[in-house]
Design an enzyme around this catalytic site. Sequence first.
Site, PDB file in Angstrom:
ATOM      1  N   GLY A   8       0.825  -1.220   0.000  1.00 16.27           N
ATOM      2  CA  GLY A   8       0.000   0.000   0.000  1.00 16.27           C
ATOM      3  C   GLY A   8       0.847   1.253   0.000  1.00 16.27           C
ATOM      4  N   LEU A  10       1.636   3.525  -2.177  1.00 13.49           N
ATOM      5  CA  LEU A  10       1.302   4.762  -2.901  1.00 13.49           C
ATOM      6  C   LEU A  10       0.267   5.584  -2.136  1.00 13.49           C
ATOM      7  CD1 LEU A  10       1.115   3.501  -6.608  1.00 13.49           C
ATOM      8  CD2 LEU A  10       3.026   4.586  -5.414  1.00 13.49           C
ATOM      9  N   GLY A  11      -0.122   5.131  -0.959  1.00 14.14           N
ATOM     10  CA  GLY A  11      -1.143   5.833  -0.174  1.00 14.14           C
ATOM     11  C   GLY A  11      -0.573   6.983   0.639  1.00 14.14           C
ATOM     12  N   GLN A  12      -1.426   7.578   1.446  1.00 12.10           N
ATOM     13  CA  GLN A  12      -1.033   8.778   2.207  1.00 12.10           C
ATOM     14  C   GLN A  12       0.181   8.492   3.098  1.00 12.10           C
ATOM     15  OE1 GLN A  12      -3.743  10.186   5.232  1.00 12.10           O
ATOM     16  NE2 GLN A  12      -2.749  12.173   5.384  1.00 12.10           N
ATOM     17  N   ILE A  35      -1.254  -2.015  -5.177  1.00 15.83           N
ATOM     18  CA  ILE A  35      -2.104  -2.645  -6.198  1.00 15.83           C
ATOM     19  C   ILE A  35      -2.083  -1.812  -7.479  1.00 15.83           C
ATOM     20  CG2 ILE A  35      -4.266  -1.502  -5.523  1.00 15.83           C
ATOM     21  CD1 ILE A  35      -5.682  -4.210  -5.990  1.00 15.83           C
ATOM     22  N   TYR A 142     -14.804  -0.889   8.916  1.00 14.14           N
ATOM     23  CA  TYR A 142     -13.398  -0.519   9.136  1.00 14.14           C
ATOM     24  C   TYR A 142     -12.981  -0.910  10.551  1.00 14.14           C
ATOM     25  CZ  TYR A 142      -9.273   2.616   9.220  1.00 14.14           C
ATOM     26  OH  TYR A 142      -8.011   3.160   9.314  1.00 14.14           O
ATOM     27  N   LYS A 146     -10.245  -3.560  11.989  1.00 14.49           N
ATOM     28  CA  LYS A 146      -9.093  -3.098  12.769  1.00 14.49           C
ATOM     29  C   LYS A 146      -8.973  -3.871  14.091  1.00 14.49           C
ATOM     30  CE  LYS A 146      -7.162  -0.359   9.927  1.00 14.49           C
ATOM     31  NZ  LYS A 146      -5.882  -0.780   9.332  1.00 14.49           N
ATOM     32  N   ILE A 172      -4.277  11.220  10.338  1.00 14.25           N
ATOM     33  CA  ILE A 172      -2.941  11.677   9.961  1.00 14.25           C
ATOM     34  C   ILE A 172      -3.077  12.850   8.984  1.00 14.25           C
ATOM     35  CG2 ILE A 172      -0.717  11.020   8.967  1.00 14.25           C
ATOM     36  CD1 ILE A 172      -1.466   9.524  11.586  1.00 14.25           C
TER      37      ILE A 172
END
Length: 317
Positions: A8, A10-12, A35, A142, A146, A172
């Site tokens: 993951g 390329l995410g924040q 992905i 979600y 978690k 974040i």
Amino acid sequence: MNKILVTGSLGQIGSELANALCERYGKGNVIVTDIRKKTGDDQIADCEHAVLDVTDPTKIADLVKKHDIKTIYHLAALLSAVAEAKPQQAWNVNMNGLYNVLEVAREFGCSVFTPSSIGAFGLSTPHDKTPQDTIQRPNTMYGVTKVAGELLCDYYHKRFNVDTRGVRYPGIISYKTLPGGGTTDYAVEIYYEAIKNKKYTCFLKAGVYLDMMYMPDAINAAINLMEADSAKLIHRNAFNVTAMSIDPELLAASIREHIHGFTIDYKIDPVRQGIADSWPDSMDDSAAREEWGWQPEYNLNKMTQDMLKHLKIKLQK
Ligand code: NAD
Ligand code: AKB
């Protein structure tokens, strides 16, 4: 040097964590995956990149074998608002993705960092100074993934001795990569709109306090926890960590100190408001402070100054 795989990426968070890992451990020791194929717009480290869907266990194992990976930062997931819109896909990516990563880690002896979230709490959790160990009955997909993820990581440590570690991140805030569809995204959008239009329409109500953290602290939390002395960790997989507890009005006021005339109004999104109402107002992160020395550097004002400075350059304002 042990090699590191990031999912993951390329995410924040991944896009900045990957850079920090390259700086700290050397580009040749970090493999970043997502992905999605990276494009010219992606802020991503200049190291080896591979396309990896974490729901494909064979591909994870192939990459880990090929590069002799010993540490995995597992960031691939769907965030709270997207997960509520696509609960079946969220279960598949967040749970089966994590299970696949843990199975590969068990087989090949990797350590694993997996972020949990303030989303792991629910309406029945004490909302003020939310304790490290407390009631966790979230009512979102979600949150369900978690809590289950925290438990699964604990299980893999106890049952198979996999070195699993993780934090419960708050919202974040960052300026490099936009957030991926969460409830706390307002706290990033507000800075962009303040610079572009001097006004922001917020999808959460005034008075909704949530924990937040600036990206450099989030990156330090991940790396410092992974480097911490294992013998001192009691709460391995779900350390509360926070830097500030703020609502939209407080955030707007801190921006107004730098952008005079900035205004905020409200158009509530009932789904994200409902999610925010179920999350803590502020977390107690003393276990992280005691067990591995967690200490954030940025408070609200220091973060606002830095965010505005960098975003003005990015948006050429
Ligand atoms: P993000 O949505 O910005 O990035 C997630 C990345 O995962 C994306 O680049 C996406 O393309 C990728 N992805 C999606 N499905 C995938 C799949 N099947 N296989 C591989 N990659 C896939 O998320 P983020 O904000 O960087 O969050 C990273 C982790 O931190 C997540 O576990 C998230 O729950 C957690 N977290 C984030 C925050 C936050 O405020 N950003 C707060 C708490 C916890
Ligand atoms: C979200 O809002 O979904 C994330 C989180 C706090 O987990 N930012």
